[in-house]
Scaffold this motif. Structure first.
Motif, PDB file in Angstrom:
ATOM      1  N   GLU A  86     -59.286 -12.687   9.489  1.00 26.65           N
ATOM      2  CA  GLU A  86     -60.572 -12.176   9.965  1.00 26.65           C
ATOM      3  C   GLU A  86     -61.664 -13.190   9.640  1.00 26.65           C
ATOM      4  O   GLU A  86     -61.530 -13.975   8.706  1.00 26.65           O
ATOM      5  CB  GLU A  86     -60.907 -10.845   9.279  1.00 26.65           C
TER       6      GLU A  86
ATOM      7  N   GLU B 131     -70.199  -7.722  10.342  1.00 25.13           N
ATOM      8  CA  GLU B 131     -69.304  -7.422  11.460  1.00 25.13           C
ATOM      9  C   GLU B 131     -68.214  -8.489  11.485  1.00 25.13           C
ATOM     10  O   GLU B 131     -68.498  -9.679  11.632  1.00 25.13           O
ATOM     11  CB  GLU B 131     -70.061  -7.408  12.787  1.00 25.13           C
TER      12      GLU B 131
ATOM     13  N   PRO C 179     -61.546  -8.387  19.179  1.00 29.19           N
ATOM     14  CA  PRO C 179     -62.022  -7.129  18.599  1.00 29.19           C
ATOM     15  C   PRO C 179     -62.829  -7.375  17.327  1.00 29.19           C
ATOM     16  O   PRO C 179     -62.575  -8.335  16.599  1.00 29.19           O
ATOM     17  CB  PRO C 179     -60.728  -6.374  18.265  1.00 29.19           C
ATOM     18  N   THR C 180     -63.796  -6.496  17.072  1.00 31.29           N
ATOM     19  CA  THR C 180     -64.594  -6.599  15.844  1.00 31.29           C
ATOM     20  C   THR C 180     -64.643  -5.240  15.143  1.00 31.29           C
ATOM     21  O   THR C 180     -64.360  -4.210  15.749  1.00 31.29           O
ATOM     22  CB  THR C 180     -66.040  -7.060  16.136  1.00 31.29           C
ATOM     23  N   LYS C 181     -64.986  -5.272  13.856  1.00 28.15           N
ATOM     24  CA  LYS C 181     -65.181  -4.027  13.106  1.00 28.15           C
ATOM     25  C   LYS C 181     -66.335  -4.232  12.137  1.00 28.15           C
ATOM     26  O   LYS C 181     -66.581  -5.351  11.664  1.00 28.15           O
ATOM     27  CB  LYS C 181     -63.899  -3.626  12.367  1.00 28.15           C
ATOM     28  N   LEU C 182     -67.061  -3.179  11.850  1.00 28.89           N
ATOM     29  CA  LEU C 182     -68.241  -3.238  10.994  1.00 28.89           C
ATOM     30  C   LEU C 182     -67.896  -2.707   9.603  1.00 28.89           C
ATOM     31  O   LEU C 182     -67.417  -1.575   9.465  1.00 28.89           O
ATOM     32  CB  LEU C 182     -69.369  -2.408  11.616  1.00 28.89           C
ATOM     33  N   GLU C 183     -68.124  -3.551   8.583  1.00 30.00           N
ATOM     34  CA  GLU C 183     -67.925  -3.084   7.210  1.00 30.00           C
ATOM     35  C   GLU C 183     -68.978  -2.024   6.868  1.00 30.00           C
ATOM     36  O   GLU C 183     -70.100  -2.059   7.384  1.00 30.00           O
ATOM     37  CB  GLU C 183     -68.030  -4.250   6.220  1.00 30.00           C
ATOM     38  N   GLN C 184     -68.626  -1.110   6.001  1.00 31.34           N
ATOM     39  CA  GLN C 184     -69.526  -0.005   5.672  1.00 31.34           C
ATOM     40  C   GLN C 184     -70.443  -0.299   4.483  1.00 31.34           C
ATOM     41  O   GLN C 184     -71.471   0.340   4.310  1.00 31.34           O
ATOM     42  CB  GLN C 184     -68.702   1.255   5.372  1.00 31.34           C
TER      43      GLN C 184
ATOM     44  N   ILE D  88     -61.556 -10.025  14.503  1.00 35.32           N
ATOM     45  CA  ILE D  88     -60.132 -10.273  14.279  1.00 35.32           C
ATOM     46  C   ILE D  88     -59.839 -11.622  14.928  1.00 35.32           C
ATOM     47  O   ILE D  88     -59.821 -11.744  16.146  1.00 35.32           O
ATOM     48  CB  ILE D  88     -59.263  -9.171  14.912  1.00 35.32           C
TER      49      ILE D  88
END
Length: 283
Positions: A270, A261, A192-197, A264
């Protein structure tokens, strides 16, 4: 070691084997086994000289599916103590098989929102805890897993319903395969990945850029920045003109603004998966 086989099968192979599919699958598989060799021997890179000493050799290719029988060749390799007896073709294959199992376990865990934790003993072997589950791995397998995760992802991404419905490897004539990726397993090794704002700036060198895909690679060498040193993939965010990025390859250093981006990591914590560049900072 006995006769070994690598197989790809699926409806797209019934009328013959598309060469680009065969070449890509065999290349990904070669790179996976390469990482086992590198992890066991401590070799940092497979050079032309190294390839003379170690390579996969196909002994037969059969069509219908694409079935390749292969041997792992080691010629005059000096592997320290105690030489070939400890680090022969079987050891390289066992490491490949164990790495497949290890990555499948920890990648499934992070996909389910679990966090694997690692405890290493004095010999470097690891105890991996996932919730109430406890797994034990040779430390070399963990190292090979870090080296080869991208290659396993690339191979698995070739699988899919109507595409390749079997990618497997193991001993010829044995039904249970050491490596098996089925039609529904294309995301087996994805994380899974997530994008910092928040937009971050980074001083770096752009050393590779594909103007058709609007993506490339950059290198960060200056320490003390928000983004650590190393090489990272990037893509251009939004509808920007790529001419400036092509020119930026000529400069030893540029400053880019980007969104990070994060992936995990199945190895704990991360890590940066990719940078999405929003613009070039004008000094």
């Amino acid at each position: 070691m006995g006769e070994m086989q690598f197989k790809i099968d699926g409806p797209k192979l019934t009328e013959g084997v598309p060469l680009h599919t065969a070449v890509a699958a065999l290349d990904h598989f070669q790179k996976i086994v390469d990482k086992s060799y590198m992890g066991i021997t401590g070799v940092r890179k497979i050079t032309a000289k190294e390839r003379e000493k170690y390579f996969l050799q196909t002994t037969e290719i059969r069509h219908g599916s694409l079935l390749t029988t292969f041997d792992i060749m080691l010629q005059g390799v000096q592997l320290g103590l105690p030489l070939i007896s400890a680090y022969g073709p079987q050891n390289i294959w066992d490491a490949t098989k164990d790495t497949f199992g290890f990555l499948k376990t920890v990648c499934t865990a992070v996909q389910e929102g679990k966090t694997p934790s690692y405890e290493f003993n004095n010999e470097g072997d690891a105890t991996v805890r996932i919730g109430d589950e406890v797994h034990h791995y040779n430390g070399t397998v963990i190292q090979i897993g870090k080296l080869s995760l991208n290659n396993f992802q690339d191979l698995a991404h070739m699988a899919g319903v109507g595409k390749l419905e079997e990618i497997s490897a193991g001993k010829s004539g044995v039904e249970a395969k050491d490596l098996f990726i089925g039609a529904n397993d294309s995301k087996m090794f994805d994380v899974p990945t997530k994008l910092e704002q928040e937009i971050r700036s980074v001083k770096c060198e752009v050393f590779d850029f594909n103007k058709y895909k609007n993506s490339g690679k950059l290198s960060v060498s200056e320490i003390g920045q928000y983004i650590p040193t190393g090489e990272f993939n990037f893509s251009i965010f939004g509808n920007q003109d790529n001419v400036d990025y092509i020119y930026s390859m000529l400069k030893p250093e540029v400053e880019l603004n980007c969104l990070i981006e994060l992936a995990i990591s199945p190895f704990g914590g991360e890590e940066i998966h990719k940078l999405h560049v929003t613009g070039i900072k004008v000094s």
